[in-house]
Design a protein around this motif. Sequence first.
Motif, PDB file in Angstrom:
ATOM      1  N   GLY A  28       0.729  -1.280   0.089  1.00  0.00           N
ATOM      2  CA  GLY A  28       0.007   0.022  -0.080  1.00  0.00           C
ATOM      3  C   GLY A  28       0.885   1.240   0.095  1.00  0.00           C
ATOM      4  N   GLY A  29       0.198   2.450   0.218  1.00  0.00           N
ATOM      5  CA  GLY A  29       1.147   3.838  -0.045  1.00  0.00           C
ATOM      6  C   GLY A  29       1.983   3.719   1.205  1.00  0.00           C
ATOM      7  N   ALA A  30       1.585   3.242   2.343  1.00  0.00           N
ATOM      8  CA  ALA A  30       2.388   3.170   3.409  1.00  0.00           C
ATOM      9  C   ALA A  30       3.779   2.453   3.295  1.00  0.00           C
ATOM     10  N   TRP A  40     -13.872   3.269   0.086  1.00  0.00           N
ATOM     11  CA  TRP A  40     -13.426   4.492   0.542  1.00  0.00           C
ATOM     12  C   TRP A  40     -12.695   5.251  -0.503  1.00  0.00           C
ATOM     13  N   LYS A  41     -12.142   4.480  -1.751  1.00  0.00           N
ATOM     14  CA  LYS A  41     -11.216   5.055  -2.621  1.00  0.00           C
ATOM     15  C   LYS A  41     -11.948   5.812  -3.864  1.00  0.00           C
ATOM     16  N   GLU A  80       2.081  11.759  -7.246  1.00  0.00           N
ATOM     17  CA  GLU A  80       2.647  10.962  -8.499  1.00  0.00           C
ATOM     18  C   GLU A  80       1.826  11.541 -10.059  1.00  0.00           C
ATOM     19  N   GLY A 133      -5.658  -4.170 -12.565  1.00  0.00           N
ATOM     20  CA  GLY A 133      -5.163  -5.013 -11.292  1.00  0.00           C
ATOM     21  C   GLY A 133      -4.007  -4.326 -10.865  1.00  0.00           C
ATOM     22  N   PHE A 134      -3.166  -4.833  -9.923  1.00  0.00           N
ATOM     23  CA  PHE A 134      -1.908  -3.926  -9.283  1.00  0.00           C
ATOM     24  C   PHE A 134      -1.095  -3.958 -10.268  1.00  0.00           C
ATOM     25  N   ARG A 135      -0.271  -2.674 -10.517  1.00  0.00           N
ATOM     26  CA  ARG A 135       0.814  -2.553 -11.721  1.00  0.00           C
ATOM     27  C   ARG A 135       1.879  -1.848 -10.914  1.00  0.00           C
ATOM     28  N   LEU A 155       5.081   1.534   0.386  1.00  0.00           N
ATOM     29  CA  LEU A 155       5.798   2.120  -0.586  1.00  0.00           C
ATOM     30  C   LEU A 155       6.597   3.134  -0.191  1.00  0.00           C
ATOM     31  N   VAL A 188      -6.517   1.211 -11.760  1.00  0.00           N
ATOM     32  CA  VAL A 188      -5.526   0.660 -11.807  1.00  0.00           C
ATOM     33  C   VAL A 188      -5.210   0.305 -10.166  1.00  0.00           C
ATOM     34  N   GLY A 189      -5.093  -0.710  -9.746  1.00  0.00           N
ATOM     35  CA  GLY A 189      -4.912  -1.406  -8.292  1.00  0.00           C
ATOM     36  C   GLY A 189      -5.686  -2.644  -8.148  1.00  0.00           C
ATOM     37  N   VAL A 245       3.335   2.191 -12.668  1.00  0.00           N
ATOM     38  CA  VAL A 245       2.359   3.360 -12.515  1.00  0.00           C
ATOM     39  C   VAL A 245       3.035   4.694 -13.144  1.00  0.00           C
ATOM     40  N   GLY A 251      -2.152  10.679   0.226  1.00  0.00           N
ATOM     41  CA  GLY A 251      -2.561  10.780  -1.133  1.00  0.00           C
ATOM     42  C   GLY A 251      -1.602  10.820  -2.020  1.00  0.00           C
ATOM     43  N   ARG A 252      -0.590   9.585  -2.228  1.00  0.00           N
ATOM     44  CA  ARG A 252       0.591   9.658  -2.973  1.00  0.00           C
ATOM     45  C   ARG A 252       0.317   9.815  -4.378  1.00  0.00           C
ATOM     46  N   VAL A 253      -0.761   9.132  -4.788  1.00  0.00           N
ATOM     47  CA  VAL A 253      -1.243   9.166  -6.311  1.00  0.00           C
ATOM     48  C   VAL A 253      -1.366  10.486  -6.852  1.00  0.00           C
TER      49      VAL A 253
END
Length: 390
Positions: free
Chosen positions: A15-17, A217-218, A301, A270-272, A19, A238-239, A275, A296-298
Amino acid sequence: MSRRLLFVDHVGELGGAELSLLDIVDHFNGQCRVVLFQDGPFKDRLIERGADVLVMEAQDAFLEVSRESSAWSDVLAMPELAKLAWRLARRAKHFDVIYANSQKAMLISAMAGMMARRPVIWHLRDILSDEHFSANHLRIARVVANKFVSFVIANSEATRNAFVSCGGRPDLVRVVYNGIDAAPFDAISNLDVQSLCDELGLNNTKLVGIFGRLSRWKGQHVLLQAMSSLPDLHALIVGGALFKDDHIYDDKLRSLAREMGVESRVHFLGFRHDVPALMKLVDIVVHASISSEPFGRVIVEGMLAGTPVIASAAGGAMEIVDSGRNGLLVPPGDSASLQKAIQLILSSRTQAENMAQEGGRDARVLFNRENMVTSIREIVESVCSNTGRL
Ligand code: UDP
């Protein structure tokens, strides 16, 4: 002085945490070990980067405690929590500080820190509010952090404020924004983007992308709702579904796409691991969380990719996006506003390019990886040398 750090995270997924922790561990490589309570892709990524990793497999009684769990589940998880703390304490004796990267990791680290007489830093990456946590879990987090944690690093003002509002000590916490490496984004050439576009068969289509785990929630469903009135638009979802309830949401999303008649224009990837290229490929990066995003890293990014960004106006996203200048903010869960924002960006090329340029500049200056690790190094030093709060 070179301090030895024992990083702790309870999650095996990426997850973001996790990464973000990868980047921090990279910086402290050679002077740290990472303890995980679950095997999985996070361990593999850490090992690829040369990190020293130990998996202490936790029982489901502990891992499956969630917001919805009863107080009885908390009680049942206690023996496992104590066992993990004891095992962690034995390891912690060889390190100067324990660095917890999640709330569950913090609870175990706090106990282990007491047993091994080591200070604990908690990197807080959650909004501690009743939107995300039960009253019982908020109380436990507050009491344990206030008494047994030496320093709390909050990944945004929103996260810090929620910690303080739920009773966390203000003198304990400081904001260090997530920093994200721009290099993987800068390394993507137009040729790379074109070949990805060919591979996906999406030439000559207007394309938005939403990135992140499939979880209600996303707000991926908000994007699908917005798409029903944008007939030519395609979307990349994506995810992956990382946790138990996420799989149910994944199925619901696919049914929703069918019901709304947008199925042929929605591409579930799916998960990639690519990104940066995908973010450069799309015309807009959409962030559609329906409740406050801790950071909100995305969003950052998307800015690093040089792509216009639309984000939900709540939590950390509001500290990243200055609406109209470096991106657009829309009310969370409001598909009509999202649809208008998408139309605005697609119809106004100059404005979109200006926002993307401003976003790219801000992301490189304000959410810089070097700044993040420098601040963390200072905090580690301050905690270890016990010079008091920074
Ligand atoms: N991500 C990824 N592959 C995917 C989807 C997402 O690597 O298929 C990454 C994304 O690039 C970002 C992270 O997952 O770095 C999500 O972080 P964010 O802060 O947006 O959300 P969190 O997971 O922390 O809730």
